[in-house]
Design a protein around this motif. Structure first.
Motif, short mmCIF file in Angstrom:
data_model
loop_
_atom_site.label_atom_id
_atom_site.label_comp_id
_atom_site.label_asym_id
_atom_site.label_seq_id
_atom_site.Cartn_x
_atom_site.Cartn_y
_atom_site.Cartn_z
N ASN A 85 61.43 11.21 6.36
CA ASN A 85 62.49 10.21 6.50
C ASN A 85 62.35 9.42 7.80
N ASN A 86 62.71 8.17 7.73
CA ASN A 86 62.85 7.32 8.91
C ASN A 86 64.36 7.06 9.06
N PRO A 87 65.02 7.56 10.12
CA PRO A 87 64.49 7.82 11.45
C PRO A 87 64.27 9.29 11.82
N THR A 88 64.69 10.25 11.01
CA THR A 88 64.71 11.63 11.46
C THR A 88 63.36 12.32 11.44
N GLY A 89 62.42 11.79 10.66
CA GLY A 89 61.10 12.40 10.57
C GLY A 89 61.08 13.69 9.78
N THR A 90 62.13 13.96 9.04
CA THR A 90 62.27 15.23 8.32
C THR A 90 61.82 15.10 6.87
N LEU A 91 61.48 16.26 6.28
CA LEU A 91 60.89 16.28 4.94
C LEU A 91 61.89 16.63 3.86
N THR A 92 61.66 16.06 2.69
CA THR A 92 62.35 16.45 1.46
C THR A 92 61.33 17.12 0.56
N LYS A 93 61.70 18.26 0.00
CA LYS A 93 60.75 19.04 -0.78
C LYS A 93 60.28 18.29 -2.03
N ARG A 94 59.06 18.52 -2.38
CA ARG A 94 58.48 17.93 -3.59
C ARG A 94 59.33 18.28 -4.81
N SER A 95 59.82 19.51 -4.89
CA SER A 95 60.62 19.92 -6.04
C SER A 95 61.91 19.11 -6.14
N ASP A 96 62.46 18.71 -5.01
CA ASP A 96 63.67 17.87 -5.03
C ASP A 96 63.36 16.48 -5.56
N ILE A 97 62.21 15.94 -5.21
CA ILE A 97 61.81 14.63 -5.72
C ILE A 97 61.59 14.70 -7.23
N GLU A 98 60.96 15.76 -7.67
CA GLU A 98 60.76 15.94 -9.11
C GLU A 98 62.10 16.07 -9.83
N TRP A 99 63.06 16.78 -9.22
CA TRP A 99 64.39 16.92 -9.84
C TRP A 99 65.06 15.55 -9.95
N ALA A 100 64.94 14.74 -8.91
CA ALA A 100 65.54 13.40 -8.94
C ALA A 100 64.93 12.57 -10.07
N LEU A 101 63.63 12.66 -10.25
CA LEU A 101 62.98 11.92 -11.33
C LEU A 101 63.47 12.37 -12.70
N ALA A 102 63.70 13.66 -12.83
CA ALA A 102 64.09 14.20 -14.13
C ALA A 102 65.56 13.95 -14.45
N ASN A 103 66.39 13.70 -13.44
CA ASN A 103 67.84 13.63 -13.64
C ASN A 103 68.47 12.29 -13.26
N LYS A 104 67.70 11.34 -12.82
CA LYS A 104 68.22 10.04 -12.40
C LYS A 104 68.84 9.28 -13.57
N PRO A 105 69.67 8.26 -13.29
CA PRO A 105 70.16 7.40 -14.38
C PRO A 105 69.01 6.83 -15.19
N LYS A 106 69.21 6.67 -16.46
CA LYS A 106 68.15 6.36 -17.41
C LYS A 106 67.31 5.14 -17.03
N ASP A 107 67.94 4.06 -16.63
CA ASP A 107 67.21 2.81 -16.41
C ASP A 107 66.85 2.59 -14.94
N SER A 108 66.98 3.59 -14.11
CA SER A 108 66.68 3.44 -12.69
C SER A 108 65.25 3.88 -12.40
N ILE A 109 64.79 3.57 -11.20
CA ILE A 109 63.51 4.07 -10.72
C ILE A 109 63.72 4.79 -9.39
N ILE A 110 62.79 5.67 -9.07
CA ILE A 110 62.74 6.28 -7.74
C ILE A 110 61.74 5.47 -6.92
N LEU A 111 62.17 5.00 -5.77
CA LEU A 111 61.28 4.31 -4.83
C LEU A 111 61.00 5.29 -3.70
N LEU A 112 59.78 5.79 -3.66
CA LEU A 112 59.38 6.82 -2.69
C LEU A 112 58.52 6.18 -1.61
N ASP A 113 59.08 6.09 -0.42
CA ASP A 113 58.40 5.47 0.72
C ASP A 113 57.64 6.54 1.48
N GLU A 114 56.32 6.51 1.37
CA GLU A 114 55.47 7.50 2.04
C GLU A 114 54.76 6.90 3.25
#
Length: 388
Positions: free
Chosen positions: A193-222
């Protein structure tokens, strides 16, 4: 209605139709036309511009500048040599160099070449993704504190912005983000994350992809991925998920002033973004990026060196009872024990220029970029004096 005529040929029929279809008014077309012909940069801020909002101009040449998450090492020698060689050919557009970056990055990340679209940095694809997938009826969900450029773009196009506080460990609260707006068009996760520099687990990103609103996208800034040990998520793009990943060569690769980056996503998602982009890419940035990717030891070596300096800094701060948020990136949040703008001014008096605060969420914290060992020793001395 002949949109092309009314907009002085600034928008083509496909662009205009797409904008109107997504709930915008005809009055909005003029604003979009202006943005597109300006390279989608005019109304927005990138990291450099945001850093300038919290500092004075005219920084002395001998100052310690750790305010904009830059890499003081600059491009690697191989990239610098390639850039110098191509400058002499700068009278040509040389589109094949941009194509070469797309091919090289696709090979490195294990995706097809049409899943990669190079940009001049990652700010433009961040803006164009927001423009393409949010609208007055499709909102943006982002972390708080988080990088501000996406929300600024969403506000410009009239999209609702919903901010969700980070977890206690400063990771993204993906379950709250997914639930925050059932009509979200984009859920923005910056990892680290910017500004904290902290990590979000890969499993959490996968959960967001699986459970997000139907017509939305995940924008992952790496943008800061290479400084961390985090696993990249490009394999999820290869599996055709509703995911766009942003990459930049401004951070670990040391090319902030040269401008190179990319969006990685399904071709149909990238095609929607292209409706809001214009212009060719700088050949210096493109050849520097391509060459950097071919230096196999570069990421590991630079990550190791930065982490050593960062951990030395953290040890100093802990020893002197100075609070900070532990980070896995090239930046961290420092507890200033006072309004951060006062701390920034006091540090400038010591010839050390530190980063801005996130005043709504962390008003007594300043973002610090990890510089060279010599720069961080000067930072330590100044911070100890100012915070005494």
């Amino acid at each position: 209605m002949k949109v092309e005529t009314n907009m002085n040929n600034l928008l083509n029929a496909e662009q205009a139709s797409e904008i109107l279809k997504r709930g915008f008014t005809r009055r909005s077309l003029g604003r979009f036309a202006t943005m597109i012909t300006a390279g989608a940069a005019m109304p927005f801020y990138n990291e450099s511009a945001l850093a300038q909002l919290s500092r004075v101009r005219g920084i002395p040449a001998d100052a310690v500048k750790i305010d904009a998450n830059e890499n003081p090492l600059g491009p690697c020698p191989e990239a610098a040599e390639a850039i110098y060689g191509v400058v002499k050919k700068g009278g040509r557009y040389m589109y094949d160099i941009t194509d070469g970056l797309a091919q090289t990055l696709a090979e490195v990340e294990g995706v097809k070449v049409d899943y990669v679209h190079p940009y001049a940095g990652s700010s433009e694809p961040l803006h164009t993704t927001v423009m393409a997938f949010t609208s007055p009826t499709k909102g943006l969900v982002t972390a708080d504190p988080g990088y501000e450029a996406g929300p600024r773009a969403a506000q410009f196009v009239g999209a609702k912005v919903t901010k969700v506080k980070l977890n206690a460990d400063y990771s993204h609260n993906v379950k709250a983000m997914v639930a925050a707006d059932p009509n979200a068009g984009v859920i923005y996760i910056c990892n680290p994350n910017n500004p904290t520099g902290t990590l979000t687990k890969r499993s959490d990103i996968e959960w967001a992809l699986a459970n997000k609103p139907k017509d939305s996208i995940i924008l992952l800034d790496e943008a800061y991925l290479h400084f961390s040990e985090a696993e990249p998520c490009t394999d999820l793009v290869a599996k055709d998920k509703d995911l766009i990943i942003l990459r930049t060569f401004s951070k670990l690769y040391g090319m902030a002033g040269l401008r190179a980056g990319a969006a990685i996503g399904r071709p149909d998602l990238l095609a929607k973004m292209r409706n809001y982009a214009a212009g060719m890419m700088p050949i210096t940035g493109m050849v520097g990026a391509s060459t950097s990717l071919k230096v196999k030891t570069l990421v590991a070596e630079r990550r190791k060196n930065m982490r050593a300096v960062r951990e030395e800094t953290f040890s100093f701060l802990a020893k002197n009872n100075i609070g900070f948020v532990p980070s896995d990136s090239n930046c961290f949040m420092l507890d200033t024990k006072q309004p951060a703008d006062k701390f920034q001014a006091a540090m400038r008096a010591e010839n050390v220029y530190v980063g801005r605060a996130w005043k709504d969420t962390m008003p007594n914290y300043s973002r610090i970029t990890v510089g060279t060992r010599d720069e961080m020793l000067k930072f330590q001395a100044a911070a100890k004096k100012v915070l005494a």
